[in-house]
Design a protein around this motif. Structure first.
Motif: not given
Length: 155
Positions: A97-99, A102-103
């Motif tokens: 999951d890219k989100e 990133s987080y």
């Protein structure tokens, strides 16, 4: 879920709607990957409930801390844990999951995509298999070629 789909045996289970088998299979694969669980804490987040009518939100399984999201997404639990964690830089987050990646990067947590984790798992499993095979082979073959031929032709 994205990590389970990287393992062909688990993807097969998911394709046959055997979610519980896939979850247990993932835990077994992770146990082989992290044999020294006493030295670290491994949290596993699953989407949904443990079982259809289950009210279980968290449980321990052979050294793993397992969490079920129920009506939420497991992604929310992962982000919540990263916020709760006192030293995120000591965490390794495995997801595609890219989100979330990133987080985790913003918090300076270590990150690995599901694809990278699976490739590492395959590499380790191959090394283990080769080592076990070599130990077996060493036990079955003579110590040197000359010893072998002497046993074949000399009394």
């Amino acid at each position: 879920m994205n990590l389970m789909y990287k393992f062909p045996d688990l993807a097969f289970c998911l394709g046959e709607y055997r979610l519980q088998d896939a979850r247990i299979g993932l835990l077994v694969h992770l146990k082989r990957h992290f044999p020294d669980l006493g030295l670290r804490k491994v949290l596993v987040f699953f989407d949904g409930k443990k079982e259809l009518l289950s009210e279980c939100y968290s449980e321990e399984w052979e050294g793993f801390s397992i969490h079920y999201s129920h009506e939420k997404k497991a992604d929310e639990l992962i982000i919540g844990y990263l916020n709760y964690c006192q030293v995120p830089s000591q965490c390794l987050v495995v997801t595609s999951d890219k989100e979330i990646l990133s987080y985790a990067r913003r918090l300076r947590a270590k990150r690995k995509t599901s694809e990278e984790f699976y490739a590492e798992w395959v590499r380790r499993e191959t090394e283990v298999d080769e080592t076990e095979f070599n130990h077996l082979k060493e036990g079955l073959t003579p110590s040197s070629e000359s010893d072998y031929w002497e046993r074949q032709f000399l009394p």
